[in-house]
Design a protein around this motif. Structure first.
Motif, PDB file in Angstrom:
ATOM      1  N   ALA A 192       0.839  -1.207   0.000  1.00  0.00           N
ATOM      2  CA  ALA A 192       0.000   0.000   0.000  1.00  0.00           C
ATOM      3  C   ALA A 192       0.870   1.252   0.000  1.00  0.00           C
ATOM      4  N   GLU A 193       1.979   1.221   0.733  1.00  0.00           N
ATOM      5  CA  GLU A 193       2.899   2.361   0.769  1.00  0.00           C
ATOM      6  C   GLU A 193       3.600   2.534  -0.576  1.00  0.00           C
ATOM      7  N   VAL A 194       3.919   1.433  -1.221  1.00  0.00           N
ATOM      8  CA  VAL A 194       4.530   1.490  -2.550  1.00  0.00           C
ATOM      9  C   VAL A 194       3.572   2.149  -3.541  1.00  0.00           C
ATOM     10  N   LYS A 195       2.319   1.739  -3.494  1.00  0.00           N
ATOM     11  CA  LYS A 195       1.315   2.315  -4.391  1.00  0.00           C
ATOM     12  C   LYS A 195       1.134   3.802  -4.129  1.00  0.00           C
ATOM     13  N   LYS A 196       1.106   4.174  -2.852  1.00  0.00           N
ATOM     14  CA  LYS A 196       0.927   5.579  -2.487  1.00  0.00           C
ATOM     15  C   LYS A 196       2.089   6.429  -3.005  1.00  0.00           C
ATOM     16  N   ALA A 197       3.301   5.868  -2.936  1.00  0.00           N
ATOM     17  CA  ALA A 197       4.483   6.617  -3.357  1.00  0.00           C
ATOM     18  C   ALA A 197       4.657   6.656  -4.870  1.00  0.00           C
ATOM     19  N   GLY A 198       3.988   5.745  -5.572  1.00  0.00           N
ATOM     20  CA  GLY A 198       4.088   5.726  -7.029  1.00  0.00           C
ATOM     21  C   GLY A 198       5.417   5.195  -7.549  1.00  0.00           C
ATOM     22  N   VAL A 199       6.082   4.349  -6.747  1.00  0.00           N
ATOM     23  CA  VAL A 199       7.346   3.755  -7.196  1.00  0.00           C
ATOM     24  C   VAL A 199       7.098   2.317  -7.642  1.00  0.00           C
ATOM     25  N   LYS A 200       8.096   1.747  -8.284  1.00  0.00           N
ATOM     26  CA  LYS A 200       7.977   0.369  -8.756  1.00  0.00           C
ATOM     27  C   LYS A 200       8.528  -0.598  -7.715  1.00  0.00           C
ATOM     28  N   ILE A 201       7.962  -1.796  -7.685  1.00  0.00           N
ATOM     29  CA  ILE A 201       8.528  -2.861  -6.865  1.00  0.00           C
ATOM     30  C   ILE A 201       8.514  -4.156  -7.665  1.00  0.00           C
ATOM     31  N   GLN A 202       9.654  -4.827  -7.660  1.00  0.00           N
ATOM     32  CA  GLN A 202       9.762  -6.144  -8.282  1.00  0.00           C
ATOM     33  C   GLN A 202      10.194  -7.134  -7.213  1.00  0.00           C
ATOM     34  N   VAL A 203       9.536  -8.290  -7.184  1.00  0.00           N
ATOM     35  CA  VAL A 203       9.860  -9.340  -6.216  1.00  0.00           C
ATOM     36  C   VAL A 203      10.771 -10.361  -6.893  1.00  0.00           C
ATOM     37  N   GLY A 204      11.755 -10.863  -6.148  1.00  0.00           N
ATOM     38  CA  GLY A 204      12.803 -11.690  -6.729  1.00  0.00           C
ATOM     39  C   GLY A 204      12.457 -13.143  -6.978  1.00  0.00           C
ATOM     40  N   PHE A 205      11.416 -13.377  -7.740  1.00  0.00           N
ATOM     41  CA  PHE A 205      11.121 -14.739  -8.191  1.00  0.00           C
ATOM     42  C   PHE A 205      11.857 -14.962  -9.512  1.00  0.00           C
ATOM     43  N   ASN A 206      13.123 -15.321  -9.399  1.00  0.00           N
ATOM     44  CA  ASN A 206      14.004 -15.372 -10.562  1.00  0.00           C
ATOM     45  C   ASN A 206      13.612 -16.440 -11.583  1.00  0.00           C
ATOM     46  N   ARG A 207      12.866 -17.452 -11.155  1.00  0.00           N
ATOM     47  CA  ARG A 207      12.557 -18.544 -12.086  1.00  0.00           C
ATOM     48  C   ARG A 207      11.663 -18.084 -13.241  1.00  0.00           C
TER      49      ARG A 207
END
Length: 341
Positions: free
Chosen positions: A110-125
């Motif tokens: 929710a904080e990521v969405k509020k800030a308008g930044v990107k987030i990627q989770v490390g599911f490398n497969r």
């Protein structure tokens, strides 16, 4: 050339691996690394030409030159670091899982969405070329309507008991990759989970409150079924296979090996064992995931593995654990309420 300037929070095995891979990408500059203990990292940081090595991660967040941070610290720190990084306006790459709590993950996202930044989770497969091919065959309709997905994921050797105690358990630590892969390949949400597990590899894992062998069955929203089998010890190497079966055919992704040579004689037929562990097996996937993250940040495009993907994998892991405890199937729709209570 426009560059993405990065800071790394956590310089354990995975943090240092990311530094190696990030430095292969011309568009990326790794400026800073933070860790709670840095004395043993000084020569490494010098060799890697890291500008700043610090015990205070806030230095990275307050540095106006840093565009994004990689969160490679212990899982218990992830949610708070995500919130702080988002508030500082930094794009975020976070190793899996986002947290051990669905509620904490939702709050962080929710904080990521509020800030308008990107987030990627490390599911490398997701970035492995073999598994990407399987997904594309499903999307193109080559195998028709999917009926059954099978995923085999077996480690070459078990972790020690101390690691097990802090890992979040087999489902959150190991199978979570397979839960993400199931959603990725099928492009459909999991709606029901049944899990069966036992201790067959190392009694110390059971004493630490976990299991080392499991079978998980999944029901998908599109009506298809999935089966995942896990073991903490495959004596022949890192066993990573995926099969998709549909009404028009089937496709399999087999293990990667040092060579494809098969030797046949009157005595035996032999070929190389699977590559030993994840660092060897997913070398290119690790490089591709950070390359695509950088591209998404620089070109303002979508990341391949979102925060929502991380959240859904956690929810499936929670459902699997609950199913194992109760000995019955668990509906994924019930997980948020169960975790909140």
């Amino acid at each position: 050339m426009k560059k993405l300037t990065l800071g790394i929070i956590g310089a354990g095995r995975i943090g240092r691996l990311h530094v190696d891979n990030l430095q292969l990408v011309p568009e990326i500059h790794v400026k800073s690394v933070s860790d709670v203990v840095i004395d043993h990292l000084k020569s490494w940081a010098c060799e890697k030409q890291i500008d700043v090595l610090t015990t205070d991660y806030k230095e990275l967040l307050h540095d106006s030159e840093i565009d994004a941070v990689f969160i490679c610290s212990p899982t218990t720190t992830h949610a708070n670091l995500i919130k702080e990084a988002a508030a500082a306006g930094k794009h975020i790459f976070c190793e899996k899982p986002v947290s051990f709590s669905v509620e904490e993950t939702e709050e962080a996202l929710a904080e990521v969405k509020k800030a308008g930044v990107k987030i990627q989770v490390g599911f490398n497969r997701r970035f492995d070329p073999n598994f990407r091919k399987i997904r594309s065959l499903v999307q193109e309709g080559t195998v028709g309507t999917p009926h059954i997905l099978k995923i085999t994921s077996r480690d070459p050797e078990p972790p020690n008991a101390d690691y097990v105690k802090s890992s979040g358990g087999l489902f959150m630590d190991m199978t979570i990759h397979d839960f993400d892969m199931a959603r990725y390949v099928m492009d459909s949400e999991v709606v029901e989970v049944s899990a069966y597990g036992t201790v067959l590899v190392d009694p110390a894992i059971g004493e630490a409150g976990d299991i080392d062998t499991a079978i998980i069955t999944l029901k998908f929203a599109n009506g298809a079924l999935g089966v995942i089998d896990n073991s903490r010890q495959a004596v022949y190497g890192y066993d990573q296979r995926v099969e998709i079966f549909g009404d028009k055919g089937t496709a399999q992704a087999e293990n990667n090996r040092a060579t494809t040579v098969e030797v046949s004689t009157a005595e035996h037929v032999t070929k190389d064992k699977p590559l030993y562990f994840f660092l060897e097996r997913y070398t290119q996937a690790y490089i591709d995931e950070v390359t695509e993250f950088a591209k998404a940040c620089l070109e303002d495009t979508d990341v391949t593995c979102t925060g929502f993907d991380g959240l859904q994998a956690e929810r499936i892991a929670k459902a699997a654990k609950l199913s194992l405890q109760k000995g019955q199937p668990v509906q994924l729709s019930s997980i948020a309420q169960i975790v909140t209570n």
